[in-house]
Design a protein around this motif. Structure first.
Motif, PDB file in Angstrom:
ATOM      1  N   VAL A  86      53.153  53.808  35.702  1.00 42.48           N
ATOM      2  CA  VAL A  86      52.499  52.510  35.498  1.00 42.48           C
ATOM      3  C   VAL A  86      52.319  52.490  34.010  1.00 42.48           C
ATOM      4  CG1 VAL A  86      50.781  50.766  36.018  1.00 42.48           C
ATOM      5  CG2 VAL A  86      51.727  52.205  37.829  1.00 42.48           C
ATOM      6  N   ASP A  87      51.604  53.194  33.483  1.00 44.35           N
ATOM      7  CA  ASP A  87      51.207  53.135  32.064  1.00 44.35           C
ATOM      8  C   ASP A  87      52.610  53.179  31.186  1.00 44.35           C
ATOM      9  OD1 ASP A  87      48.640  53.212  32.649  1.00 44.35           O
ATOM     10  OD2 ASP A  87      48.455  55.602  32.308  1.00 44.35           O
ATOM     11  N   ALA A  88      53.246  53.957  31.470  1.00 40.56           N
ATOM     12  CA  ALA A  88      54.930  53.870  30.812  1.00 40.56           C
ATOM     13  C   ALA A  88      55.525  52.709  30.808  1.00 40.56           C
ATOM     14  CB  ALA A  88      55.500  55.060  31.166  1.00 40.56           C
ATOM     15  N   PHE A  89      55.409  52.080  31.788  1.00 36.88           N
ATOM     16  CA  PHE A  89      55.971  50.553  32.122  1.00 36.88           C
ATOM     17  C   PHE A  89      55.204  49.782  31.411  1.00 36.88           C
ATOM     18  CE2 PHE A  89      57.911  51.450  36.522  1.00 36.88           C
ATOM     19  CZ  PHE A  89      59.012  52.236  35.709  1.00 36.88           C
ATOM     20  N   GLY A  90      54.054  49.997  31.398  1.00 36.51           N
ATOM     21  CA  GLY A  90      52.893  48.951  30.533  1.00 36.51           C
ATOM     22  C   GLY A  90      52.987  49.223  29.012  1.00 36.51           C
ATOM     23  N   GLU A  91      53.534  50.241  28.356  1.00 35.30           N
ATOM     24  CA  GLU A  91      53.828  50.459  26.981  1.00 35.30           C
ATOM     25  C   GLU A  91      54.832  49.413  26.741  1.00 35.30           C
ATOM     26  OE1 GLU A  91      53.996  54.356  25.859  1.00 35.30           O
ATOM     27  OE2 GLU A  91      52.363  55.060  26.594  1.00 35.30           O
ATOM     28  N   ILE A  92      55.991  49.348  27.448  1.00 37.25           N
ATOM     29  CA  ILE A  92      57.268  48.519  27.021  1.00 37.25           C
ATOM     30  C   ILE A  92      56.840  46.964  27.081  1.00 37.25           C
ATOM     31  CG2 ILE A  92      59.377  47.844  27.746  1.00 37.25           C
ATOM     32  CD1 ILE A  92      59.561  50.541  29.029  1.00 37.25           C
ATOM     33  N   GLY A  93      55.747  46.669  27.776  1.00 35.58           N
ATOM     34  CA  GLY A  93      55.603  45.204  27.799  1.00 35.58           C
ATOM     35  C   GLY A  93      54.269  45.069  26.772  1.00 35.58           C
ATOM     36  N   GLY A  94      53.523  46.052  26.369  1.00 40.31           N
ATOM     37  CA  GLY A  94      52.410  45.940  25.543  1.00 40.31           C
ATOM     38  C   GLY A  94      51.204  45.900  26.196  1.00 40.31           C
ATOM     39  N   ARG A  95      51.299  46.097  27.827  1.00 41.61           N
ATOM     40  CA  ARG A  95      49.802  46.177  28.274  1.00 41.61           C
ATOM     41  C   ARG A  95      48.919  47.119  27.925  1.00 41.61           C
ATOM     42  NH1 ARG A  95      52.529  44.833  34.411  1.00 41.61           N
ATOM     43  NH2 ARG A  95      53.626  42.801  33.666  1.00 41.61           N
ATOM     44  N   ILE A  96      49.488  48.305  27.555  1.00 38.53           N
ATOM     45  CA  ILE A  96      48.638  49.389  26.849  1.00 38.53           C
ATOM     46  C   ILE A  96      48.273  49.134  25.635  1.00 38.53           C
ATOM     47  CG2 ILE A  96      48.523  51.976  26.724  1.00 38.53           C
ATOM     48  CD1 ILE A  96      48.757  50.873  29.533  1.00 38.53           C
ATOM     49  N   ASP A  97      47.263  49.093  25.306  1.00 37.60           N
ATOM     50  CA  ASP A  97      46.559  48.702  24.010  1.00 37.60           C
ATOM     51  C   ASP A  97      46.761  49.916  23.023  1.00 37.60           C
ATOM     52  OD1 ASP A  97      45.575  47.759  21.898  1.00 37.60           O
ATOM     53  OD2 ASP A  97      43.445  47.652  22.270  1.00 37.60           O
ATOM     54  N   ASN A  98      47.515  49.866  22.043  1.00 34.17           N
ATOM     55  CA  ASN A  98      48.020  50.847  20.904  1.00 34.17           C
ATOM     56  C   ASN A  98      47.900  50.343  19.676  1.00 34.17           C
ATOM     57  OD1 ASN A  98      48.984  52.809  19.222  1.00 34.17           O
ATOM     58  ND2 ASN A  98      49.971  53.666  21.135  1.00 34.17           N
ATOM     59  N   GLU A  99      46.866  50.109  18.922  1.00 37.47           N
ATOM     60  CA  GLU A  99      46.812  49.493  17.643  1.00 37.47           C
ATOM     61  C   GLU A  99      47.817  50.137  16.611  1.00 37.47           C
ATOM     62  OE1 GLU A  99      45.401  46.303  15.438  1.00 37.47           O
ATOM     63  OE2 GLU A  99      45.114  46.694  17.521  1.00 37.47           O
ATOM     64  N   ALA A 100      47.757  51.492  16.544  1.00 35.71           N
ATOM     65  CA  ALA A 100      48.567  52.088  15.588  1.00 35.71           C
ATOM     66  C   ALA A 100      50.249  51.606  15.978  1.00 35.71           C
ATOM     67  CB  ALA A 100      48.624  53.327  15.623  1.00 35.71           C
ATOM     68  N   MET A 101      50.567  51.731  17.192  1.00 38.58           N
ATOM     69  CA  MET A 101      51.818  51.426  17.642  1.00 38.58           C
ATOM     70  C   MET A 101      52.194  49.913  17.065  1.00 38.58           C
ATOM     71  SD  MET A 101      53.642  49.848  20.089  1.00 38.58           S
ATOM     72  CE  MET A 101      52.717  49.745  21.586  1.00 38.58           C
ATOM     73  N   LEU A 102      51.494  49.218  17.484  1.00 38.91           N
ATOM     74  CA  LEU A 102      51.620  47.597  17.042  1.00 38.91           C
ATOM     75  C   LEU A 102      51.595  47.403  15.595  1.00 38.91           C
ATOM     76  CD1 LEU A 102      49.119  45.838  19.512  1.00 38.91           C
ATOM     77  CD2 LEU A 102      51.384  46.280  19.739  1.00 38.91           C
ATOM     78  N   ASP A 103      50.929  47.991  14.926  1.00 37.33           N
ATOM     79  CA  ASP A 103      50.943  48.300  13.339  1.00 37.33           C
ATOM     80  C   ASP A 103      52.486  48.515  12.716  1.00 37.33           C
ATOM     81  OD1 ASP A 103      48.498  47.193  13.201  1.00 37.33           O
ATOM     82  OD2 ASP A 103      47.588  49.154  12.656  1.00 37.33           O
ATOM     83  N   ARG A 104      52.814  49.683  13.461  1.00 38.92           N
ATOM     84  CA  ARG A 104      54.050  50.156  13.043  1.00 38.92           C
ATOM     85  C   ARG A 104      55.287  49.139  13.452  1.00 38.92           C
ATOM     86  NH1 ARG A 104      52.135  55.021  14.941  1.00 38.92           N
ATOM     87  NH2 ARG A 104      53.459  54.656  16.937  1.00 38.92           N
ATOM     88  N   LEU A 105      55.303  48.677  14.748  1.00 39.59           N
ATOM     89  CA  LEU A 105      56.461  47.802  15.162  1.00 39.59           C
ATOM     90  C   LEU A 105      56.253  46.396  14.444  1.00 39.59           C
ATOM     91  CD1 LEU A 105      56.933  47.224  18.806  1.00 39.59           C
ATOM     92  CD2 LEU A 105      57.038  45.170  17.333  1.00 39.59           C
ATOM     93  N   PHE A 106      55.429  45.731  14.139  1.00 43.11           N
ATOM     94  CA  PHE A 106      55.132  44.568  13.535  1.00 43.11           C
ATOM     95  C   PHE A 106      55.586  44.636  11.824  1.00 43.11           C
ATOM     96  CE2 PHE A 106      53.157  43.130  17.423  1.00 43.11           C
ATOM     97  CZ  PHE A 106      53.962  42.316  17.912  1.00 43.11           C
TER      98      PHE A 106
END
Length: 456
Positions: A429-449
């Motif tokens: 469930v957590d792995a699926f959530g990462e794809i849609g962004g349901r798991i909060d990961n600020e560092a990953m969001l910074d890298r992506l955007f």
């Protein structure tokens, strides 16, 4: 200047069109001050979602330009916030004057990808849709545009939602027994959970199978052009490009290193790689080029083996033969215009399909492009209507989901502890959530955007 003391969210501004002289330039503004800005600049209240022709007045009251302005009231906007889109004449200086004035009025320059990041944080897009925005901007083929559009409409998120909902049914059955350690999962529930996990595993593997296709769409199909010296490899590159890119000479061994160019063939983007001729007795420098040819063949998705139709084809070396896949290789019998109606002398190696061609007259070029398109179409997994093409981040999460599912199934087969089984399913469930962004990961969001362009 507007003082934003009540709001914790800045109002941001940035150009939304590429720099340079054009018919129009668009400046985008997003944040809580948009309605006040519109009133101050245009001296009128703007009706949401209606474009108006207005005079843009700076803080001194001077008219900067006649513009078209559209006000989008949040949450019905791209970012989910109040948004202004201001279309100026396409002089870069005018757009910069508008931006400078907005900054004087309290706006902040937007960071890379900040508009789309706000759209994600405000629930207007999930993370896979946000990534599709950049895929759409950078798409280099009709197939890539179709895949990006489908993902932007939420196709990947919808697939994952169905898999997650199905998985949660199994997880609910498992967790119902965690509080009762003396009771094992009943056989009837075990059978149901196994069926659910196998179904989710199949769906996960089907999504994972689109990773390579996603790479091909984003990077282009690596298409290596190889053959003996003077067979017409560079001429074929030029013919497919429609321009003289590679140096063509009657002297063998003109190409000592490889050349790479991008071209559209049908709905596909091809990365054409023209390589050094496969000379059986090369000089020192030519031998280095041939070694690079071997490396390019190894990496290629598609190979075009060029032979001179007027001469017997030399046997392929072992280094080349074992690298050529009959399903992704086409033999091009070039220079058929010199045969004067006679059949080609050269013969294609066993199992490799061959096509006659003249790079000089372009006879057979359309047929070759059609065959290339047919092969490229076969790279797409699933049925023809399924355009999902995941990226590396999605693939990493799906691999972890696959590992958890396989571990959970092994646990069920061995009647392992229910707590461990539930932990594995929550990992999926957590792995699926990462794809849609349901798991909060600020560092990953910074890298992506950070990979997005300013204004997006």
């Amino acid at each position: 200047m507007i003082e934003d003391t009540a709001n914790t969210i800045d109002t941001i501004a940035a150009p939304a069109t590429a720099p340079g002289t054009a018919a129009i330039a668009v400046v985008r503004v997003s944040g809580p001050d948009c309605a006040q800005l519109a009133q101050a600049i245009f001296r009128a209240s703007l009706r949401p979602r209606q474009t108006s022709h207005r005079a843009y007045r700076d803080t001194a009251g001077s008219v900067v330009d006649d513009v078209l302005v559209t006000y989008f009231a949040g949450p019905q906007s791209y970012t989910g916030e109040d948004v202004l889109e201001i279309s100026t004449h396409g002089n870069p200086l005018i757009a910069q004057l508008v931006l400078d004035d907005l900054f004087k009025r309290g706006c902040r320059a937007a960071d890379a990808g900040e508009f789309t990041r706000r759209a994600f944080l405000n629930g207007r897009l999930d993370l896979s849709q946000a990534e599709a925005v950049m895929d759409l901007i950078h798409a280099r083929s009709a197939r890539a545009i179709a895949a990006a559009n489908q993902q932007l409409r939420g196709s990947l998120g919808q697939h994952l939602t169905r898999l997650t909902d199905e998985l949660l049914l199994g997880l609910a059955r498992v967790e119902a027994y965690i509080d009762f350690p003396e009771e094992d999962l009943p056989d009837e529930d075990r059978v149901i959970v196994v069926d659910i996990l196998n179904s989710v595993l199949r769906g996960t593997q089907q999504l994972l199978a689109t990773h390579r296709y996603g790479d091909l769409l984003r990077e282009g199909i690596k298409t290596v052009i190889l053959g003996e010296p003077n067979a017409g490899k560079s001429s074929l590159l030029n013919a497919l490009l429609g321009r003289e890119r590679a140096l063509v000479s009657d002297e063998p061994g003109t190409t000592r290193d490889y050349l790479e160019e991008t071209v559209m063939v049908g709905p596909h983007c091809l990365r054409l790689i023209d390589t050094a001729g496969l000379n059986p007795t090369p000089g020192t420098v030519e031998a280095l080029g041939i070694q690079k040819t071997y490396e390019r063949i190894e990496e290629a998705d598609l190979a075009l083996l060029v032979l001179d139709a007027n001469h017997p084809a030399p046997p392929l070396s072992a280094e080349v033969a074992h690298r050529l896949n009959p399903n992704t290789t086409l033999v091009v019998l070039n220079k058929v215009d010199l045969l004067q109606g006679q059949p080609p002398v050269a013969e294609a190696p066993d199992e490799l399909p061959a096509l006659p061609l003249s790079t000089r007259t372009r006879e057979g070029l359309t047929t070759l492009e059609q065959r290339i398109t047919e092969i490229a179409d076969r790279f797409r997994p699933g049925d023809a209507g399924d355009q999902i093409a995941i990226n590396a981040r999605h693939a990493d999460a799906l691999r972890r989901a696959t590992d958890c599912l396989e571990t959970a199934l092994a646990n069920l087969r061995s009647s392992g502890p229910t707590e461990l089984l539930a932990s594995d399913l929550r990992g999926v469930v957590d792995a699926f959530g990462e794809i849609g962004g349901r798991i909060d990961n600020e560092a990953m969001l910074d890298r992506l955007f950070a990979t997005f362009c300013i204004g997006k």
